[in-house]
Scaffold this motif. Structure first.
Motif, mmCIF file in Angstrom:
data_model
loop_
_atom_site.group_PDB
_atom_site.id
_atom_site.type_symbol
_atom_site.label_atom_id
_atom_site.label_comp_id
_atom_site.label_asym_id
_atom_site.label_seq_id
_atom_site.Cartn_x
_atom_site.Cartn_y
_atom_site.Cartn_z
ATOM 1 N N VAL A 8 19.934 93.191 86.748
ATOM 2 C CA VAL A 8 20.301 94.542 87.192
ATOM 3 C C VAL A 8 20.004 95.518 86.074
ATOM 4 C CG1 VAL A 8 22.166 96.045 87.978
ATOM 5 C CG2 VAL A 8 22.096 93.658 88.721
ATOM 6 N N CYS A 9 19.142 96.502 86.376
ATOM 7 C CA CYS A 9 18.807 97.519 85.375
ATOM 8 C C CYS A 9 19.765 98.704 85.445
ATOM 9 C CB CYS A 9 17.367 97.983 85.532
ATOM 10 S SG CYS A 9 16.943 98.615 87.167
ATOM 11 N N CYS A 10 20.280 99.009 86.650
ATOM 12 C CA CYS A 10 21.229 100.112 86.814
ATOM 13 C C CYS A 10 21.855 100.032 88.205
ATOM 14 C CB CYS A 10 20.550 101.470 86.624
ATOM 15 S SG CYS A 10 19.277 101.829 87.854
ATOM 16 N N ALA A 11 22.966 100.718 88.386
ATOM 17 C CA ALA A 11 23.670 100.690 89.663
ATOM 18 C C ALA A 11 22.856 101.267 90.822
ATOM 19 C CB ALA A 11 25.014 101.409 89.531
ATOM 20 N N PRO A 12 22.218 102.436 90.678
ATOM 21 C CA PRO A 12 21.453 102.972 91.806
ATOM 22 C C PRO A 12 20.372 102.022 92.314
ATOM 23 C CG PRO A 12 21.804 104.689 90.175
ATOM 24 C CD PRO A 12 22.263 103.399 89.551
ATOM 25 N N ASP A 13 19.708 101.314 91.396
ATOM 26 C CA ASP A 13 18.685 100.368 91.826
ATOM 27 C C ASP A 13 19.307 99.121 92.462
ATOM 28 O OD1 ASP A 13 16.756 102.096 91.013
ATOM 29 O OD2 ASP A 13 16.086 100.940 89.278
ATOM 30 N N LEU A 14 20.492 98.750 92.015
ATOM 31 C CA LEU A 14 21.184 97.624 92.636
ATOM 32 C C LEU A 14 21.566 97.947 94.080
ATOM 33 C CD1 LEU A 14 22.532 94.875 92.680
ATOM 34 C CD2 LEU A 14 24.521 95.880 91.513
ATOM 35 N N VAL A 15 21.898 99.204 94.356
ATOM 36 C CA VAL A 15 22.248 99.607 95.719
ATOM 37 C C VAL A 15 21.117 99.257 96.680
ATOM 38 C CG1 VAL A 15 22.687 101.604 97.226
ATOM 39 C CG2 VAL A 15 23.861 101.423 95.030
ATOM 40 N N LEU A 16 19.891 99.560 96.288
ATOM 41 C CA LEU A 16 18.728 99.281 97.135
ATOM 42 C C LEU A 16 18.504 97.784 97.281
ATOM 43 C CD1 LEU A 16 18.334 102.306 96.360
ATOM 44 C CD2 LEU A 16 15.884 101.843 96.220
ATOM 45 N N ALA A 17 18.590 97.059 96.155
ATOM 46 C CA ALA A 17 18.351 95.616 96.183
ATOM 47 C C ALA A 17 19.411 94.897 97.013
ATOM 48 C CB ALA A 17 18.342 95.076 94.757
ATOM 49 N N SER A 111 15.122 87.328 89.996
ATOM 50 C CA SER A 111 14.473 88.564 90.414
ATOM 51 C C SER A 111 15.050 89.715 89.612
ATOM 52 C CB SER A 111 14.649 88.807 91.924
ATOM 53 O OG SER A 111 13.800 89.857 92.359
ATOM 54 N N THR A 112 14.656 90.935 89.943
ATOM 55 C CA THR A 112 15.109 92.100 89.183
ATOM 56 C C THR A 112 15.192 93.338 90.059
ATOM 57 O OG1 THR A 112 14.582 93.595 87.328
ATOM 58 C CG2 THR A 112 12.722 92.550 88.439
ATOM 59 N N THR A 113 16.172 94.185 89.789
ATOM 60 C CA THR A 113 16.301 95.453 90.509
ATOM 61 C C THR A 113 15.287 96.483 90.020
ATOM 62 O OG1 THR A 113 17.979 96.309 88.982
ATOM 63 C CG2 THR A 113 18.770 95.088 90.911
ATOM 64 N N LEU A 114 14.494 96.143 89.013
ATOM 65 C CA LEU A 114 13.393 97.027 88.615
ATOM 66 C C LEU A 114 12.458 97.266 89.803
ATOM 67 C CD1 LEU A 114 12.607 95.430 85.145
ATOM 68 C CD2 LEU A 114 13.447 97.769 85.495
ATOM 69 N N LEU A 115 12.481 96.354 90.757
ATOM 70 C CA LEU A 115 11.672 96.497 91.973
ATOM 71 C C LEU A 115 12.171 97.624 92.872
ATOM 72 C CD1 LEU A 115 11.288 92.702 92.736
ATOM 73 C CD2 LEU A 115 9.424 94.254 92.132
ATOM 74 N N SER A 116 13.336 98.183 92.560
ATOM 75 C CA SER A 116 13.866 99.330 93.309
ATOM 76 C C SER A 116 13.401 100.654 92.729
ATOM 77 C CB SER A 116 15.403 99.318 93.282
ATOM 78 O OG SER A 116 15.931 98.134 93.808
ATOM 79 N N SER A 117 13.006 100.640 91.471
ATOM 80 C CA SER A 117 12.752 101.890 90.755
ATOM 81 C C SER A 117 11.459 102.567 91.202
ATOM 82 C CB SER A 117 12.680 101.621 89.253
ATOM 83 O OG SER A 117 12.284 102.790 88.568
ATOM 84 N N ASN A 149 12.138 104.289 102.990
ATOM 85 C CA ASN A 149 13.037 105.400 102.658
ATOM 86 C C ASN A 149 14.316 104.934 101.947
ATOM 87 O OD1 ASN A 149 13.356 108.250 102.724
ATOM 88 N ND2 ASN A 149 14.863 108.073 104.355
ATOM 89 N N ALA A 150 14.242 103.773 101.302
ATOM 90 C CA ALA A 150 15.431 103.204 100.657
ATOM 91 C C ALA A 150 15.949 104.068 99.513
ATOM 92 C CB ALA A 150 15.124 101.798 100.153
ATOM 93 N N ILE A 151 15.044 104.726 98.781
ATOM 94 C CA ILE A 151 15.465 105.531 97.626
ATOM 95 C C ILE A 151 16.354 106.685 98.082
ATOM 96 C CG2 ILE A 151 14.652 107.045 95.785
ATOM 97 C CD1 ILE A 151 12.187 105.210 95.569
ATOM 98 N N SER A 152 15.950 107.365 99.139
ATOM 99 C CA SER A 152 16.737 108.478 99.672
ATOM 100 C C SER A 152 18.091 108.003 100.170
ATOM 101 C CB SER A 152 15.963 109.163 100.805
ATOM 102 O OG SER A 152 16.734 110.198 101.380
ATOM 103 N N GLU A 153 18.106 106.886 100.884
ATOM 104 C CA GLU A 153 19.366 106.338 101.396
ATOM 105 C C GLU A 153 20.274 105.902 100.252
ATOM 106 O OE1 GLU A 153 18.588 103.259 104.193
ATOM 107 O OE2 GLU A 153 17.394 104.538 105.512
ATOM 108 N N GLY A 154 19.666 105.308 99.220
ATOM 109 C CA GLY A 154 20.447 104.882 98.066
ATOM 110 C C GLY A 154 21.069 106.048 97.327
ATOM 111 N N ALA A 155 20.320 107.158 97.228
ATOM 112 C CA ALA A 155 20.840 108.361 96.571
ATOM 113 C C ALA A 155 22.050 108.905 97.326
ATOM 114 C CB ALA A 155 19.754 109.418 96.476
ATOM 115 N N LYS A 156 21.968 108.890 98.643
ATOM 116 C CA LYS A 156 23.092 109.361 99.463
ATOM 117 C C LYS A 156 24.316 108.469 99.271
ATOM 118 C CE LYS A 156 20.176 111.382 103.082
ATOM 119 N NZ LYS A 156 19.679 111.224 104.474
#
Length: 266
Positions: A8-17, A111-117, A149-156
């Motif tokens: 896990v690199c950060c919480a926002p990226d974990l949300v998507l993963a 695996s890694t949440t870097l794939l969310s970034s 559109n995962a990034i937008s949903e994760g931001a919300k």
């Protein structure tokens, strides 16, 4: 599929993963390993955000101590002004530590949440993952966590749940670069505003609350459009009903180009 050890690199990226893995019925344990983050108070903010998600979703965490010296040691032989080279080495360090730990603890997959970034190259992450998979005789799990559109949903989600979202990648070098970009953007916005505003407006830039017409006379908007508000970049705008109607602004969040802000129509 066996349980994944997920870096896990950060919480926002974990949300998507997390969302994508749950959709695939894949279980995971986590490893928050990020010696790149600078300064330590920023690391604490990001780790606390991660712990918020841990409390919500009850996943297992394999602990890691913060040691920024590990990252600085890695950077000794790297041209730190070369963002591509610097980031590749940084990702490799974090992913290798995850692969090593996964092998040690008996996981078959990492695996890694870097794939969310949105800032990271999937080709580079896959190259690193596959190389480490061969090196440690373990499987690397790839999924495009940021698709659909995962990034937008994760931001919300982060906004609704008060999850901290960082403003720069992590290391001191990216912090300097982010600050330079902010200053450049500020100066560019100021130069554009000078061409259309005939008063001292700098105190209105980046304001928490902008009042229209009390602080910005509507004639400027009628004559030059809403790009003025975009360049002033206030967080919230209070605007009179008749002016909002003329400018086709609705109560709530409005998009101006690629920028959004909250309007309160009174």
């Amino acid at each position: 599929m066996n349980k994944i050890l997920l870096h896990v690199c950060c919480a926002p990226d974990l949300v998507l993963a997390h969302k994508r893995l749950k959709e695939e019925n894949i279980e995971y344990d986590t490893f928050f390993y990020n010696p790149n983050i600078y300064p330590e108070k920023e690391y604490i903010k990001r780790y606390e955000a991660f712990k918020q998600l841990k409390k919500m979703w009850k996943f297992k965490e394999l602990k890691s101590e913060y040691n920024h010296e590990e990252f600085l040691e890695l950077m000794k032989n790297v041209d730190v002004k070369n963002e591509k080279e610097r980031c590749y080495k940084c990702m490799y360090q974090r992913m290798e530590k995850t692969a090593q730990l996964a092998k040690e603890k008996g996981y078959k997959i990492f695996s890694t949440t870097l794939l969310s970034s949105p800032r990271k190259s999937h080709d580079e992450i896959k190259r690193i993952g596959n190389e480490l998979a061969n090196k440690y005789n373990i499987m690397f799990y790839y999924n495009n966590f940021r698709s659909n559109n995962a990034i937008s949903e994760g931001a919300k989600f982060c906004k609704a749940n008060n999850i901290y979202r960082q403003q720069y990648c992590g290391c001191e070098f990216s912090l300097i670069e982010a600050e330079q970009l902010r200053k450049k953007s500020y100066e560019q916005r100021k130069e554009r505003l000078k061409k259309v505003l005939d008063f001292d407006f700098e105190h209105l830039m980046n304001k928490e609350l902008l009042k229209i017409p009390e602080e910005l006379y509507p004639k400027y908007l009628y004559e030059n459009g809403l790009e003025i508000i975009k360049d002033l970049k206030p967080r919230i705008i209070i605007i009179k009903k008749d002016i909002a109607r003329d400018l086709k602004i609705k109560n709530g969040r409005n998009k101006i180009g690629n920028w959004k802000s909250k309007f309160i129509v009174i």
